[in-house]
Design a protein around this motif. Structure first.
Motif, PDB file in Angstrom:
ATOM      1  N   GLY A 140       0.806  -1.207   0.000  1.00 25.24           N
ATOM      2  CA  GLY A 140       0.000   0.000   0.000  1.00 25.24           C
ATOM      3  C   GLY A 140       0.836   1.253   0.000  1.00 25.24           C
ATOM      4  N   ARG A 141       0.210   2.349  -0.439  1.00 23.21           N
ATOM      5  CA  ARG A 141       0.918   3.612  -0.466  1.00 23.21           C
ATOM      6  C   ARG A 141       1.021   4.202   0.933  1.00 23.21           C
ATOM      7  NH1 ARG A 141      -2.437   7.398  -3.608  1.00 23.21           N
ATOM      8  NH2 ARG A 141      -4.109   5.930  -3.303  1.00 23.21           N
ATOM      9  N   PRO A 220      -6.971  -3.032  -5.242  1.00 22.57           N
ATOM     10  CA  PRO A 220      -6.039  -2.931  -4.113  1.00 22.57           C
ATOM     11  C   PRO A 220      -5.812  -4.292  -3.464  1.00 22.57           C
ATOM     12  CG  PRO A 220      -7.762  -1.268  -3.978  1.00 22.57           C
ATOM     13  CD  PRO A 220      -8.176  -2.229  -5.044  1.00 22.57           C
ATOM     14  N   THR A 222      -4.417  -4.470  -0.189  1.00 28.05           N
ATOM     15  CA  THR A 222      -4.453  -4.313   1.265  1.00 28.05           C
ATOM     16  C   THR A 222      -5.620  -3.422   1.651  1.00 28.05           C
ATOM     17  OG1 THR A 222      -3.057  -2.340   1.334  1.00 28.05           O
ATOM     18  CG2 THR A 222      -1.929  -4.478   1.339  1.00 28.05           C
ATOM     19  N   GLU A 225      -4.681   0.331   1.306  1.00 29.11           N
ATOM     20  CA  GLU A 225      -4.695   0.801  -0.071  1.00 29.11           C
ATOM     21  C   GLU A 225      -6.126   0.917  -0.590  1.00 29.11           C
ATOM     22  OE1 GLU A 225      -2.442  -0.148  -4.320  1.00 29.11           O
ATOM     23  OE2 GLU A 225      -2.746  -1.764  -2.868  1.00 29.11           O
ATOM     24  N   HIS A 228      -7.615   4.212   0.481  1.00 27.97           N
ATOM     25  CA  HIS A 228      -7.145   5.291  -0.386  1.00 27.97           C
ATOM     26  C   HIS A 228      -7.883   5.262  -1.728  1.00 27.97           C
ATOM     27  CE1 HIS A 228      -3.819   7.089   1.837  1.00 27.97           C
ATOM     28  NE2 HIS A 228      -3.466   5.889   2.222  1.00 27.97           N
ATOM     29  N   GLN A 229      -8.032   4.062  -2.278  1.00 26.77           N
ATOM     30  CA  GLN A 229      -8.625   3.957  -3.608  1.00 26.77           C
ATOM     31  C   GLN A 229     -10.087   4.354  -3.596  1.00 26.77           C
ATOM     32  OE1 GLN A 229      -7.049   1.510  -6.490  1.00 26.77           O
ATOM     33  NE2 GLN A 229      -8.937   0.460  -7.038  1.00 26.77           N
ATOM     34  N   CYS A 254      -8.548   5.712 -10.294  1.00 27.64           N
ATOM     35  CA  CYS A 254      -7.730   5.439  -9.123  1.00 27.64           C
ATOM     36  C   CYS A 254      -6.398   6.174  -9.278  1.00 27.64           C
ATOM     37  CB  CYS A 254      -7.499   3.932  -8.964  1.00 27.64           C
ATOM     38  SG  CYS A 254      -6.427   3.216 -10.244  1.00 27.64           S
ATOM     39  N   HIS A 255      -5.519   5.986  -8.300  1.00 24.62           N
ATOM     40  CA  HIS A 255      -4.222   6.663  -8.322  1.00 24.62           C
ATOM     41  C   HIS A 255      -3.415   6.287  -9.560  1.00 24.62           C
ATOM     42  CE1 HIS A 255      -0.481   8.371  -6.848  1.00 24.62           C
ATOM     43  NE2 HIS A 255       0.109   7.219  -7.021  1.00 24.62           N
TER      44      HIS A 255
END
Length: 321
Positions: A140-141, A220, A222, A225, A228-229, A254-255
């Motif tokens: 994950g980020r 994602p 995790t 993550e 975040h998404q 998404c990112h």
């Protein structure tokens, strides 16, 4: 009618050989579109322009496949869209012509390779994450905001005196990051009841945001993550519609597939919610200061108030009372 498209990666590169080849293939000079763009996410306004001009029965001519697509998947997507619109594709250097059975077969083989490539990327990513977890590492980020900053953003939002865009500017992060961390159920504002079937634009609390990106298919691996998404996918991006210049295309990103600059926030003056403009829409809004006509029309059709203040459907109804 023949339309040509050429691309070079930088202003230093000479596109003359591509332009000459297109001219020899019968493309008139005024129908040749040239982009100076490199990289998978670089803006390509001339490509958008030629796609908007093409009509059923036309032929798009390029010198090589890598001049057209940002990636194999992007290339296959473009090819499918052209076929659906009755537009042929001719690739000079590689002898592909989708008006012939052989050309269609060769292009079809690329779709198989694209799917194989996507499956390899997914498999390699999962293997890498599994190996990392076995060594005690988490995927994950990394979070863009600290716990204190998240708490501050929530307090500012609950107070109702700052828009989401203003909070994002204070913390020097994208607006999508703020959406991903805010708990709108904790807001002190009075919730608005929406009629059955209506979904408020960009509302994280009411609309169930999918885990998998509907645009690029990224999923994602995790929980962190995924959080975040979901924040990223809660934001609606408005793109120009190549098939109908007077309308818009709504996408979630998404990112990994979020459009590059320029981007322009369309934020309600009260709550800060709203879509984000991409591509030519963003460029026009930044340069002219006014919303493009298709965007303004879409907002009005969606219940927004555009003049004298920009208000989302919720707050437009409150003002109307």
């Amino acid at each position: 009618m023949l339309f040509g498209y050429a691309r070079v990666s930088s202003a230093d590169q000479n596109p003359a050989h591509q332009v000459d080849a297109l001219a020899r293939a019968g493309v008139e000079a005024e129908n040749i579109h040239l982009d100076h763009a490199g990289g998978a996410k670089a803006s390509r306004p001339q490509l958008d322009g030629v796609l908007a001009r093409l009509r059923g029965g036309d032929t798009l001519v390029i010198t090589r496949l890598d001049r057209l697509g940002r990636s194999v998947l992007h290339l296959i997507t473009l090819g499918a869209q052209l076929r659906e619109r009755g537009i042929e594709l001719k690739v000079l250097d590689q002898g592909i012509d989708t008006s012939t059975a052989e050309g269609r077969a060769m292009f079809g083989m690329l779709s198989v390779l694209a799917e194989f490539q996507r499956e390899l990327i997914v498999a390699n990513t999962r293997d890498g994450l599994a190996a990392a977890r076995a060594r005690g590492r988490k995927g994950g980020r990394p979070p863009k905001l600290t716990d204190d900053q998240i708490a501050l953003a929530q307090r500012l939002y609950d107070a109702g005196e700052n828009t989401v865009a203003q909070i994002a500017a204070m913390l020097n992060v994208p607006r999508t990051t703020i959406y991903g961390h805010l708990d709108k159920n904790k807001s002190t504002a009075t919730p608005t009841v929406h009629p059955l079937g209506e979904k408020p634009l960009n509302s994280v609390a009411v609309v169930r945001v999918p885990r998998t990106c509907p645009t690029c298919g990224y999923e994602p691996s995790t929980r962190a993550e995924a959080a975040h998404q979901r924040g990223d996918l809660a934001v609606a991006w408005l793109h120009p519609n190549a098939d109908d210049p007077g309308s818009v295309v709504i996408r979630s990103h998404c990112h990994h597939c979020e459009p590059e600059s320029p981007a322009f926030d369309v934020a309600c003056q009260v709550c800060g919610d709203g879509p984000i403009l991409a591509g030519d829409f963003a460029q026009a809004a930044q340069c002219g200061g006014d919303l493009p006509a298709p965007v303004a029309h879409w907002l009005l059709e969606s219940g927004w108030t555009v003049e004298p203040s920009l208000l989302c459907p919720d707050h437009a109804r409150e003002v109307a009372r």
